[in-house]
Design a protein around this motif. Sequence first.
Motif, PDB file in Angstrom:
ATOM      1  N   ALA A 160      44.631  47.747  17.597  1.00  0.00           N
ATOM      2  CA  ALA A 160      43.468  48.088  18.429  1.00  0.00           C
ATOM      3  C   ALA A 160      43.312  46.835  19.624  1.00  0.00           C
ATOM      4  CB  ALA A 160      41.698  47.774  17.707  1.00  0.00           C
ATOM      5  N   ALA A 161      43.939  45.691  19.438  1.00  0.00           N
ATOM      6  CA  ALA A 161      43.720  44.738  20.378  1.00  0.00           C
ATOM      7  C   ALA A 161      44.251  44.765  21.833  1.00  0.00           C
ATOM      8  CB  ALA A 161      44.360  43.499  19.877  1.00  0.00           C
ATOM      9  N   GLN A 162      45.430  45.751  21.939  1.00  0.00           N
ATOM     10  CA  GLN A 162      45.740  45.988  23.166  1.00  0.00           C
ATOM     11  C   GLN A 162      45.829  47.473  23.592  1.00  0.00           C
ATOM     12  OE1 GLN A 162      49.646  44.237  22.455  1.00  0.00           O
ATOM     13  NE2 GLN A 162      48.707  42.088  22.213  1.00  0.00           N
ATOM     14  N   ASP A 238      41.978  34.433  24.755  1.00  0.00           N
ATOM     15  CA  ASP A 238      41.806  35.765  24.322  1.00  0.00           C
ATOM     16  C   ASP A 238      42.731  36.916  25.690  1.00  0.00           C
ATOM     17  OD1 ASP A 238      40.993  35.127  21.979  1.00  0.00           O
ATOM     18  OD2 ASP A 238      39.131  35.693  22.235  1.00  0.00           O
ATOM     19  N   PHE A 239      42.422  36.391  26.773  1.00  0.00           N
ATOM     20  CA  PHE A 239      42.756  37.164  27.729  1.00  0.00           C
ATOM     21  C   PHE A 239      44.327  37.016  27.943  1.00  0.00           C
ATOM     22  CE2 PHE A 239      44.216  37.321  32.399  1.00  0.00           C
ATOM     23  CZ  PHE A 239      43.924  38.979  32.622  1.00  0.00           C
ATOM     24  N   THR A 266      47.486  44.067  32.674  1.00  0.00           N
ATOM     25  CA  THR A 266      47.388  42.844  32.131  1.00  0.00           C
ATOM     26  C   THR A 266      47.262  42.737  30.613  1.00  0.00           C
ATOM     27  OG1 THR A 266      44.781  42.761  32.726  1.00  0.00           O
ATOM     28  CG2 THR A 266      46.020  41.855  34.234  1.00  0.00           C
ATOM     29  N   ILE A 267      46.497  44.072  30.129  1.00  0.00           N
ATOM     30  CA  ILE A 267      46.157  43.940  28.655  1.00  0.00           C
ATOM     31  C   ILE A 267      47.261  44.751  28.009  1.00  0.00           C
ATOM     32  CG2 ILE A 267      44.563  44.328  26.756  1.00  0.00           C
ATOM     33  CD1 ILE A 267      43.704  41.939  28.472  1.00  0.00           C
ATOM     34  N   GLU A 268      47.243  46.131  28.222  1.00  0.00           N
ATOM     35  CA  GLU A 268      48.368  47.059  27.752  1.00  0.00           C
ATOM     36  C   GLU A 268      49.626  46.759  27.878  1.00  0.00           C
ATOM     37  OE1 GLU A 268      47.534  50.955  28.305  1.00  0.00           O
ATOM     38  OE2 GLU A 268      45.802  51.230  27.085  1.00  0.00           O
ATOM     39  N   LYS A 269      50.263  46.269  29.129  1.00  0.00           N
ATOM     40  CA  LYS A 269      51.425  45.933  29.471  1.00  0.00           C
ATOM     41  C   LYS A 269      51.809  44.477  29.642  1.00  0.00           C
ATOM     42  CE  LYS A 269      51.969  50.467  32.207  1.00  0.00           C
ATOM     43  NZ  LYS A 269      52.260  50.788  33.579  1.00  0.00           N
ATOM     44  N   GLY A 270      51.100  43.759  29.357  1.00  0.00           N
ATOM     45  CA  GLY A 270      51.174  42.285  29.227  1.00  0.00           C
ATOM     46  C   GLY A 270      51.725  41.544  30.618  1.00  0.00           C
ATOM     47  N   LYS A 271      51.584  42.121  31.723  1.00  0.00           N
ATOM     48  CA  LYS A 271      52.286  41.699  33.039  1.00  0.00           C
ATOM     49  C   LYS A 271      51.154  41.026  33.824  1.00  0.00           C
ATOM     50  CE  LYS A 271      55.679  45.384  33.440  1.00  0.00           C
ATOM     51  NZ  LYS A 271      55.960  46.688  34.153  1.00  0.00           N
ATOM     52  N   GLN A 272      50.871  39.784  33.399  1.00  0.00           N
ATOM     53  CA  GLN A 272      49.887  38.855  33.946  1.00  0.00           C
ATOM     54  C   GLN A 272      50.590  37.801  35.149  1.00  0.00           C
ATOM     55  OE1 GLN A 272      47.422  36.925  30.995  1.00  0.00           O
ATOM     56  NE2 GLN A 272      47.266  38.807  29.839  1.00  0.00           N
ATOM     57  N   HIS A 279      40.129  37.161  38.339  1.00  0.00           N
ATOM     58  CA  HIS A 279      39.925  38.398  38.689  1.00  0.00           C
ATOM     59  C   HIS A 279      39.230  39.045  37.211  1.00  0.00           C
ATOM     60  CE1 HIS A 279      39.751  42.022  40.787  1.00  0.00           C
ATOM     61  NE2 HIS A 279      40.350  42.643  39.891  1.00  0.00           N
ATOM     62  N   ALA A 280      39.661  38.830  36.301  1.00  0.00           N
ATOM     63  CA  ALA A 280      39.194  39.356  35.107  1.00  0.00           C
ATOM     64  C   ALA A 280      37.682  38.804  34.799  1.00  0.00           C
ATOM     65  CB  ALA A 280      39.949  39.005  33.766  1.00  0.00           C
TER      66      ALA A 280
END
Length: 332
Positions: A160-162, A238-239, A266-272, A279-280
């Motif tokens: 569930a996390a991502q 966590d972000f 940023t969350i599903e693909k992890g491209k931060q 911004h978050a």
Amino acid sequence: MTTENSQKPHDRLAAALATDMEAVSALIRERMASEHAPRIPEVTAHLVGAGGKRLRPMLTLGAATMCGYSGPYHIHLAATVEFIHTATLLHDDVVDESAQRRGRPTANLLWDNQSSVLVGDYLFARSFQLMTEPGSMPVMRILSNAAATIAEGEVLQLTAAQNLSTSEDTYLQVVRGKTAALFSAATEVGGVIADAPEQIVKALYEYGDALGVSFQIVDDLLDYEGQAESTGKNIGDDFRERKLTLPLIKAVALADDAERAFWVRTIEKGKQEDGDLDHALALLNKHGALDATRKDALEWAEKAKNALDVLPPHEIKDMLSDLADYVVARIS
């Protein structure tokens, strides 16, 4: 000099239960020993000595004392609860690839992942040995169910996390598993070992459940607005770890197309990228997600206090009520 009234609730609880807590600590030291594998007490002592409040075993002792228990086995049950908790921390730090806990390097960083996983397994096994010693099937059912529920909650969190479609209901299911299950088991077994009436045992369970949910929501909120010195974590961990906790779930639910694309990246693909955390935080504030999360935590703390209403007057009952207020005091 600090007066009793100005002490933190968990400090007052610790003082009221000092003799029993010393017995719990002695039992923990005795049972985490290993004749053949010295790494077990080394790793365990590092985590146990990191300055945790030992809140969960205190809840067991407090519930048993409040219900008039006079036997020896609340000590075993409190140690059981602490062993389960410590085992989950060792495993969590491996899963999360954490480098810091309670302001100190994690066991997996100081030793290795293998040691953390295997010592965690050992502590789980020790907890099951301990929980059998009172000879109570209801106690074993409650604690073994809690251990299974914790593991289930951790696995659910993995999936569930991502996932941006994760709902608040799923989040609550995760929290009830990975955090609240041990709080509620800790309080419930204290009443059960004391042969308390069913209504009292149910109230203790409901108190622990609501306290645990509130505790975790506060923890998730502080990840975005706490101080590293007091939380032992950096703002936005966590972000960076792409955990979809309650503040993010609330913001995602209100996101427009551009904002949703940001969360997907940023969350599903992890491209931060640099600036993404700022911004978050701006999006969380724009949608009132932090304030809404704070409101939820306060409501759960109030549920915990209300659950105690059926219990007879007792100084520990007052401390438990104050504890619920204290859990949310950092965000009030």
